[in-house]
Design a protein around this motif. Structure first.
Motif, PDB file in Angstrom:
ATOM      1  N   GLN A 245       0.812  -1.218   0.000  1.00 17.63           N
ATOM      2  CA  GLN A 245       0.000   0.000   0.000  1.00 17.63           C
ATOM      3  C   GLN A 245       0.845   1.267   0.000  1.00 17.63           C
ATOM      4  OE1 GLN A 245      -2.248  -0.446   3.611  1.00 17.63           O
ATOM      5  NE2 GLN A 245      -2.949  -2.500   3.084  1.00 17.63           N
ATOM      6  N   ASN A 248       0.145   5.294  -1.004  1.00 15.00           N
ATOM      7  CA  ASN A 248      -1.278   5.630  -0.932  1.00 15.00           C
ATOM      8  C   ASN A 248      -1.727   5.673   0.529  1.00 15.00           C
ATOM      9  OD1 ASN A 248      -2.089   5.417  -3.922  1.00 15.00           O
ATOM     10  ND2 ASN A 248      -1.095   3.443  -3.546  1.00 15.00           N
ATOM     11  N   SER A 382      -0.711  11.131   1.890  1.00 16.45           N
ATOM     12  CA  SER A 382      -0.937   9.991   0.979  1.00 16.45           C
ATOM     13  C   SER A 382       0.043   8.855   1.268  1.00 16.45           C
ATOM     14  CB  SER A 382      -0.805  10.431  -0.484  1.00 16.45           C
ATOM     15  OG  SER A 382      -1.814  11.343  -0.823  1.00 16.45           O
TER      16      SER A 382
END
Length: 788
Positions: A245, A248, A382
């Motif tokens: 991940q 993000n 992010s």
């Protein structure tokens, strides 16, 4: 933005007031000042083109033009004036080197709205006072590499200088600039004579460098564990899943039992993040931020650079560590609650260890929860956020079960160690209770029951170590009359609460002792007798000091347990500074101490393989508080301290003493059944309409006048009902559980709603009218953890 811009090596530049009529293309800045002024858009000032967004500036405020710190939150042209006469606009007085990343400005704006706190005060808490004052910065003369010498220059040097140069040119260029004495030591020269000859020949060049001189950070560089282990299959699955991940925003909850290797997972995730050219932030509860914890990170990521931020640092050291993070010298930051504001750019992951810990919640403006602020910051940056715990908060567990967080489970300890066996002992049974001699008071039982006493004796006699937990400091919690009919007890004259007896830590006069209030710190003289009946007084309740006396009486001679020599008491009364705590832990690690007796300070973050016994002296300490989170806290405390046992080759044993053996928080903890406990407790919360199924805001109003406090609370409650929609439930006003503290009467309002926005809208509407503001008399606590 260049990371070096945050703390550029320059002195504050004085700005001067502009001409009476600014040019049409003049630059303006909106500044949020470090005061309680509740304006989200800030105040507008004339600025020059060098002022940066996020920069800390000094501006004139009020008719007296009082110099006040503030932060630039917007830059623009005359549109920022909103029609205001440009001739009346004041200019920014001066700038400072501190420039916050835009992500932190965005986080502060969110916090200002969500936690109902003036933006300038939020930003004021982002930058430590030591950084604002630039504490410890000095100019120092150091050496850099000059022009490479030619053959003639080398021939002119003495043999010693030529040998020194041969070693210096092989050093890593990042070694420079360096102090002359350190350079001599690096090349194994006994003096700086050869270094001086190279400097005189211009082969080495003298440079002036600004440095922050600070005392040595606590010794975290020596770690017992190198941090290089082969991951288990479970650890590998978690690391690969979370690292997939990277890049993000993704919230993750890591539920791993004590000893399951969560730290190893964190380290491997950080390695992956650094390999991507990004940086990492890890939050740890203050009391768990020990040399043992930080040592592994500093040792593992020494080459990448690690900054450590916690309250035990001197001002100069805090400035130094913050500057390391700001300049990019440190690519990894590990710290306590306020480290969530570390000035890191290119952030690749945020990790919150022991995410359930209540110390992440600040109890003064701004009343934020660092865990929730970290989740918001990871959304802004992010990047993934990892919340780790053996006993997750029910809010995080609910989010994971609802699919808002990804849940990762590590249900077993690594290696051959097993979760310890837990025995629950009912202290109400005669076979467990042991009568104490009259010297301990009339009709007093020993705090250490029969089963725990036997296990403690066997553990110490066999050369192993033990931990005893009692989450109540002091000697006795209340002084009462021996005549029950009188009903008299010694209460604070400024608070609606009893006084606590502290042996040896309060004043004595004429053989009579004073006691101290834990809320307002006032003192009173203990009467000679009950003022109503004239009967003797009795000191009830057991604190760590009373247990200390019991250990000396029962085990001092037989086991050689001597306070300060072979065992230590660890609580807020004995651990005056961080170094005291670290010293005790180091002595325990080396085996110099056989026993630790303490409060929750010893309940988490400790990993000592020779600890085979953990005793919980009273699991009921917090269970009966009038707070819906009491059962959850009891489970977490018992489970966390139980996890300190059996981490080595010896099987662990935990003995939990209680008067409520069938309470779910105790029986489930004894079975290491967090999932079962969470299911039971969430079911009860759902039925009663409490968090996490609803959101809560608590507003406390205080005043020295009882009626004014009640009337002001009633006014705010009426406004909330008027501006809130039908989804918002407003309870109150109601007296707080402790109605009076330090002669201030306290009344509370509790708002409940399925989502936070309707409550925020109602408060913002009242806030915009100037009728609701967090200040010295009104405290707005969003998502409160304590309801006392």
């Amino acid at each position: 933005m260049n990371t070096m811009d945050l703390f550029s090596q320059q002195h504050p530049q004085e700005k001067h007031e502009s001409a009476p009529t600014p040019p049409s293309d003049a630059c303006y800045a909106r500044v949020a000042i470090e005061r309680g002024m509740d304006r989200m858009d800030g105040l507008t000032y004339l600025a020059d083109n060098e002022v940066q967004l996020g920069q800390r500036v000094i501006v004139p405020v009020g008719r007296g033009n009082t110099p006040t710190g503030g932060y630039v939150i917007e830059l623009g042209n005359a549109d920022l004036l909103d029609g205001y006469d440009p001739n009346k606009v004041k200019a920014i007085a001066s700038t400072t080197p501190a420039v916050l990343p835009e992500s932190l400005i965005e986080l502060a704006k969110w916090m200002s709205i969500y936690y109902m706190c003036p933006l300038g005060m939020v930003l004021g808490s982002v930058v430590p006072a030591a950084v604002k004052a630039d504490t410890g910065r000095r100019r120092k003369s150091m050496l850099n590499l000059g022009e490479p010498p030619n053959d003639e220059q080398l021939k002119a040097l003495s043999p010693g200088a030529r040998r020194a140069w041969a070693k210096i040119r092989d050093l890593d260029p990042t070694t420079f600039p360096i102090e002359p004495r350190l350079l001599a030591a690096r090349i194994e020269e006994k003096s700086v004579a050869a270094i001086n000859r190279l400097t005189n020949a211009s082969i080495l060049a003298e440079v002036e460098v600004e440095v922050i001189r600070a005392p040595k950070l606590f010794d975290v560089l020596e770690a017992d564990d190198s941090g290089n282990h082969t991951l288990t299959e479970t650890q590998t699955r978690v690391v690969e899943g979370i690292c997939a991940q990277l890049g993000n925003f993704s919230p993750n909850l890591l539920h791993g039992v004590t000893g399951s290797g969560k730290t190893e997972v964190y380290i491997n995730i950080v390695k992956r993040v650094l390999a991507r050219g990004e940086r990492a932030l890890m939050l740890v509860p203050e009391i768990a931020l020990t040399p043992q914890t930080a040592g592994r990170f500093v040792h593992t990521f020494r080459e990448a650079g690690v900054a450590v931020l916690h309250s035990g640092l001197t001002k100069a050291t805090r400035n130094q560590q913050w500057a390391m993070a700001a300049s990019g010298e440190a690519r990894v930051v590990i710290g306590a609650r306020s480290a969530v504001f570390a000035p890191l750019e290119q952030l690749g992951v945020i990790i919150i260890d022991e995410e359930h810990d209540s110390s992440y919640k600040q109890d003064q403006l701004p009343r934020y929860n660092a865990r929730d602020a970290a989740v918001k910051r990871s959304q802004i940056e992010s990047c993934p956020v990892v919340l780790g715990s053996a006993t997750p908060s029910l809010e995080s567990w609910h989010n994971a079960k609802a699919g808002r967080y990804t849940l990762w489970s590590m249900p077993e300890r690594v290696g051959n160690s097993k979760l310890p066996a837990v025995k629950v002992v009912n202290l109400a049974l005669d076979e467990e209770r042991m009568k104490a001699p009259k010297a301990f008071g009339p009709n007093q039982d020993f705090s250490i029951g029969r089963s725990l006493g036997k296990a403690l004796y066997q553990t110490i006699e066999e050369g192993r170590q033990a931990i005893l937990l009692l989450n109540r400091r002091g000697f006795a919690s209340v002084v009462v009359s021996s005549d029950r009919a009188s009903g008299w007890k010694l209460e604070c004259d400024q608070c609606d609460t009893t006084m606590v007896v502290h042996k040896g830590s309060v004043r004595q006069t004429g053989g009579r002792r004073f006691v101290r209030c834990h809320h307002c710190l006032s003192e009173q003289l203990i009467p000679k007798a009950c003022p109503i009946s004239g009967k003797p007084l009795v000191e009830l309740g057991v604190g760590t000091q009373r247990v200390e006396d019991e250990i000396a009486f029962r085990y001092g001679e037989s086991l050689g347990l001597v306070a300060g020599e072979s065992y230590e008491r660890v609580d807020a009364d004995t651990m005056n500074k961080a170094s005291d705590y670290f010293s005790v832990l180091d002595r325990f690690r080396r085996g110099e101490l056989k026993l630790l007796l303490g409060t929750q300070m010893i309940a988490k973050g400790l990993d000592f393989p020779n600890v085979s016994l953990v005793g919980v002296l009273s699991a009921d300490t917090a269970m009966h508080l009038p707070d819906f989170r009491a059962e959850e806290r009891t489970y977490q405390l018992v489970s966390q301290v139980a996890g300190r046992a059996g981490r080595g080759t010896h099987p662990g044993q935990v003995i939990v003493q209680t008067l409520n053996p069938h309470a779910p928080s105790i029986s489930r903890a004894a079975r290491h059944d967090y999932v079962g406990f969470a299911g039971d407790e969430l079911g009860a919360r759902y039925q009663t309409g409490l968090p996490p199924f609803v959101r809560m805001v608590r507003i406390v109003v205080r005043d020295e006048n009882h009626e004014e406090a009640r009337a002001r609370t009633q006014e705010i409650a009426s406004l909330l009902r008027e501006y809130g929609d039908e989804r918002v439930q407003v309870n109150g006003p109601m007296p707080c559980t402790i109605t009076r503290i330090a002669n201030f009467y306290r009344f509370a309002i509790e708002m409940l709603c399925p989502s936070p926005k309707p409550m925020q809208d109602a408060m913002q509407a009242i806030r915009a009218k100037g009728m609701l503001k967090s200040d010295s008399q009104v405290a707005i606590d969003v998502d409160p953890l304590w309801l006392m």
